[in-house]
Design a protein around this motif. Structure first.
Motif, PDB file in Angstrom:
ATOM      1  N   CYS A 209      42.179  58.201 113.466  1.00  0.00           N
ATOM      2  CA  CYS A 209      41.151  58.501 114.258  1.00  0.00           C
ATOM      3  C   CYS A 209      40.246  58.877 114.607  1.00  0.00           C
ATOM      4  O   CYS A 209      41.190  60.097 114.583  1.00  0.00           O
ATOM      5  CB  CYS A 209      42.492  56.382 115.617  1.00  0.00           C
ATOM      6  SG  CYS A 209      40.293  56.067 116.259  1.00  0.00           S
TER       7      CYS A 209
ATOM      8  N   MET B 153      38.722  59.054 117.321  1.00  0.00           N
ATOM      9  CA  MET B 153      37.996  58.675 119.027  1.00  0.00           C
ATOM     10  C   MET B 153      39.299  59.482 119.818  1.00  0.00           C
ATOM     11  O   MET B 153      38.503  59.648 121.205  1.00  0.00           O
ATOM     12  CB  MET B 153      39.118  57.466 119.957  1.00  0.00           C
ATOM     13  CG  MET B 153      38.077  56.348 118.521  1.00  0.00           C
ATOM     14  SD  MET B 153      36.069  56.672 118.737  1.00  0.00           S
ATOM     15  CE  MET B 153      34.780  55.927 117.499  1.00  0.00           C
ATOM     16  N   GLY B 154      40.274  60.123 119.524  1.00  0.00           N
ATOM     17  CA  GLY B 154      41.263  61.051 120.675  1.00  0.00           C
ATOM     18  C   GLY B 154      41.083  60.263 121.680  1.00  0.00           C
ATOM     19  O   GLY B 154      41.541  61.620 122.809  1.00  0.00           O
ATOM     20  N   CYS B 155      41.988  59.358 121.433  1.00  0.00           N
ATOM     21  CA  CYS B 155      42.394  58.740 123.166  1.00  0.00           C
ATOM     22  C   CYS B 155      44.138  59.595 123.465  1.00  0.00           C
ATOM     23  O   CYS B 155      44.544  59.657 122.519  1.00  0.00           O
ATOM     24  CB  CYS B 155      42.231  57.268 122.595  1.00  0.00           C
ATOM     25  SG  CYS B 155      41.487  56.746 122.460  1.00  0.00           S
TER      26      CYS B 155
ATOM     27  N   PHE C  91      46.403  59.411 124.937  1.00  0.00           N
ATOM     28  CA  PHE C  91      47.931  58.625 125.079  1.00  0.00           C
ATOM     29  C   PHE C  91      48.508  58.200 123.276  1.00  0.00           C
ATOM     30  O   PHE C  91      49.464  57.666 123.441  1.00  0.00           O
ATOM     31  CB  PHE C  91      48.299  57.220 126.126  1.00  0.00           C
ATOM     32  CG  PHE C  91      46.367  56.766 125.704  1.00  0.00           C
ATOM     33  CD1 PHE C  91      46.624  55.416 124.735  1.00  0.00           C
ATOM     34  CD2 PHE C  91      45.756  56.953 126.886  1.00  0.00           C
ATOM     35  CE1 PHE C  91      45.781  55.010 124.741  1.00  0.00           C
ATOM     36  CE2 PHE C  91      44.398  55.917 126.268  1.00  0.00           C
ATOM     37  CZ  PHE C  91      45.070  54.782 125.591  1.00  0.00           C
ATOM     38  N   CYS C  92      47.234  58.323 122.480  1.00  0.00           N
ATOM     39  CA  CYS C  92      47.910  57.718 121.319  1.00  0.00           C
ATOM     40  C   CYS C  92      47.402  58.652 119.906  1.00  0.00           C
ATOM     41  O   CYS C  92      47.661  59.257 120.486  1.00  0.00           O
ATOM     42  CB  CYS C  92      46.054  56.898 121.071  1.00  0.00           C
ATOM     43  SG  CYS C  92      46.415  56.173 119.301  1.00  0.00           S
TER      44      CYS C  92
ATOM     45  N   THR D 129      48.493  58.157 117.106  1.00  0.00           N
ATOM     46  CA  THR D 129      47.202  57.805 116.128  1.00  0.00           C
ATOM     47  C   THR D 129      46.013  58.938 116.207  1.00  0.00           C
ATOM     48  O   THR D 129      45.501  59.865 115.477  1.00  0.00           O
ATOM     49  CB  THR D 129      46.829  56.678 115.408  1.00  0.00           C
ATOM     50  OG1 THR D 129      47.571  55.756 115.601  1.00  0.00           O
ATOM     51  CG2 THR D 129      45.508  56.960 114.084  1.00  0.00           C
ATOM     52  N   GLY D 130      45.733  59.211 117.487  1.00  0.00           N
ATOM     53  CA  GLY D 130      44.130  59.776 117.791  1.00  0.00           C
ATOM     54  C   GLY D 130      44.478  60.970 118.064  1.00  0.00           C
ATOM     55  O   GLY D 130      43.957  61.956 118.040  1.00  0.00           O
TER      56      GLY D 130
ATOM     57  N   GLY E  35      43.658  53.375 113.655  1.00  0.00           N
ATOM     58  CA  GLY E  35      42.030  53.390 113.680  1.00  0.00           C
ATOM     59  C   GLY E  35      40.818  52.460 114.526  1.00  0.00           C
ATOM     60  O   GLY E  35      41.753  52.209 114.821  1.00  0.00           O
ATOM     61  N   GLU E  36      39.770  52.571 114.698  1.00  0.00           N
ATOM     62  CA  GLU E  36      39.555  52.212 115.246  1.00  0.00           C
ATOM     63  C   GLU E  36      38.015  51.291 114.105  1.00  0.00           C
ATOM     64  O   GLU E  36      37.158  51.474 113.679  1.00  0.00           O
ATOM     65  CB  GLU E  36      38.266  53.286 115.831  1.00  0.00           C
ATOM     66  CG  GLU E  36      37.251  52.602 117.318  1.00  0.00           C
ATOM     67  CD  GLU E  36      37.102  51.271 118.018  1.00  0.00           C
ATOM     68  OE1 GLU E  36      38.615  50.676 118.865  1.00  0.00           O
ATOM     69  OE2 GLU E  36      37.243  50.049 117.466  1.00  0.00           O
TER      70      GLU E  36
ATOM     71  N   CYS F  49      38.810  50.345 120.984  1.00  0.00           N
ATOM     72  CA  CYS F  49      38.334  51.088 122.694  1.00  0.00           C
ATOM     73  C   CYS F  49      36.796  50.723 123.360  1.00  0.00           C
ATOM     74  O   CYS F  49      36.555  51.668 124.638  1.00  0.00           O
ATOM     75  CB  CYS F  49      38.470  52.421 121.868  1.00  0.00           C
ATOM     76  SG  CYS F  49      37.405  53.165 121.259  1.00  0.00           S
TER      77      CYS F  49
ATOM     78  N   GLN G  96      52.476  53.427 119.048  1.00  0.00           N
ATOM     79  CA  GLN G  96      51.171  52.046 119.640  1.00  0.00           C
ATOM     80  C   GLN G  96      51.050  51.246 118.567  1.00  0.00           C
ATOM     81  O   GLN G  96      51.081  50.061 119.116  1.00  0.00           O
ATOM     82  CB  GLN G  96      49.828  53.300 120.014  1.00  0.00           C
ATOM     83  CG  GLN G  96      49.475  53.768 118.700  1.00  0.00           C
ATOM     84  CD  GLN G  96      48.484  53.383 117.903  1.00  0.00           C
ATOM     85  OE1 GLN G  96      47.887  52.021 118.286  1.00  0.00           O
ATOM     86  NE2 GLN G  96      47.574  54.445 117.408  1.00  0.00           N
TER      87      GLN G  96
END
Ligand code: SAH
Ligand code: SF4
Length: 351
Positions: free
Chosen positions: A110, A112-114, A116-117, A119-120, A157-158, A191, A333
């Motif tokens: 992904c 988006m780079g959150c 806490f995630c 995957t990010g 993924g987003e 997100c 997650q």
């Protein structure tokens, strides 16, 4: 080689016609593909010659099981699937009162780079094709010998960052000659890709939109979710209200509770004020531990109190139990969110 399982029936028909392949076969081939065949050889009512021709032009996307984990607590199954280029994604299947539900991935990684995630943190590799999204469902159904009735796009993924392929997937998934899973049995989690929320609203699909909010204001949300710097909380909520008005559907807001970050009484009051008047449901989730960050989940008491404040302010909010924690280890997650979505249906009580 072309990806035939990502094509609609109309596209296959047009292509067969253009290439002098027998047009009446298109429907039969489409049905075979959506029944989950993994090779043209399995299309037993088609001539050998025709199957050979198909095999020269097209390939069939398959999700290969690389790993499978089964929870000893509640039969939740987590798969690691690989595709033809070796890239891997995770999917989770859970049995619940009304049937089976699967949480699928829409991208490898992904962008988006959150913070806490899990995957990010692993970065972005590529988008999944529509057929690769379908293949996750087909592989799980085949392996478990069950029919899956609910699909949630909440894995890696987003989805709104892979908009065209996701829309194509939704069309194929809900088609009568395909798996026939109706939009009311599908949820999509984002997100907050605001321009795409407006685009999606225009499609007026009856799917459930789930928005990962996780904070009541920009100061907190921008710390954990980089996308918030592009579209702030107010812009996101305006898009959500537009979406609700246009589609008539209630929006599900996800709120992962992180101790000392977004879980104060003030946060709850601010959130309630912001969501007032929006057709919504808030899901409170204790944040999943991800190695490499210092986030800790809020206590059960904190979750309960936060939930009570939201309810007192007139919102519908629920706290979820944690199930199947034994297979949560590598990708918290994905599995966690699957639980929340299923719990959404069951409206389970906090324990
Ligand atoms: N990209 C989409 C869908 C995939 S993420 C989105 O962000 O909504 C699925 C859900 O898992 C999102 O609600 C996301 O915020 C949540 N999530 C990610 N990491 C988590 C963690 N460590 N604990 C709890 N929820 C998490
Ligand atoms: Fe991507 Fe969703 Fe993870 Fe954010 S929470 S990094 S958007 S998968």
């Amino acid at each position: 080689m072309r990806d035939i399982k990502s094509m609609t029936l109309e596209e296959i028909q047009a292509e067969f016609q253009a290439e002098n392949l027998p047009g009446f076969r298109a429907k039969q081939v489409y049905q075979w593909l959506h029944r989950g065949v993994e090779s043209f050889a399995e299309m037993s009512d088609q001539s050998k010659d025709f199957r050979k021709k198909l095999g020269e032009k097209y390939y069939i996307s398959v999700a290969n099981i690389e790993k499978k984990l089964v929870s000893h607590y509640d039969n939740t199954v987590k798969y690691l699937f690989s595709f033809r280029d070796g890239e891997c994604v995770e999917s989770v299947v859970m049995e619940y009162r009304h049937g089976y539900s699967i949480c699928i991935s829409t991208q490898v990684g992904c962008k988006m780079g959150c913070t806490f995630c899990a995957t990010g943190k692993s970065g972005f590799s590529r988008n999944l094709t529509a057929s690769e999204m379908l293949a996750q469902i087909q592989a799980a159904q085949k392996d478990l010998g069950v029919r899956i009735s609910n699909v949630v796009l909440m894995g890696m993924g987003e989805p709104l960052d892979n908009y065209e392929n996701v829309l194509r997937f939704l069309e194929l998934l809900s088609s009568d000659l395909g798996l026939g899973i109706g939009m009311r049995h599908i949820s999509l989690s984002t997100c907050g890709v605001v321009d795409r929320i407006y685009d999606l609203a225009e499609k007026k699909l009856q799917l459930t939109l789930s928005v990962s909010l996780h904070a009541p204001n920009d100061a907190i949300r921008s710390q954990t979710m980089p996308i918030n710097k592009k579209w702030g909380v107010d812009q996101l909520l305006a898009a959500c209200r537009h979406y609700g008005k246009t589609t008539g559907r209630r929006i599900s807001f996800e709120y992962a509770m992180i101790s000392g970050v977004n879980d104060s009484d003030d946060c709850a009051r601010e959130l309630a004020a912001k969501l007032k008047g929006t057709l919504s449901h808030v899901n409170l989730i204790p944040v999943n531990d991800v190695t490499g960050n210092d986030y800790r989940k809020s206590s059960a008491q904190r979750l309960e109190r936060f939930c009570r404040i939201l309810s007192q302010q007139g919102l519908t909010a629920t706290v979820r139990r944690t199930l199947g924690s034994d297979i949560n280890a590598s990708c918290g997650q994905l599995r966690r969110r699957q639980k929340e979505e299923v719990a959404n249906v069951e409206r389970s009580e906090f324990e």
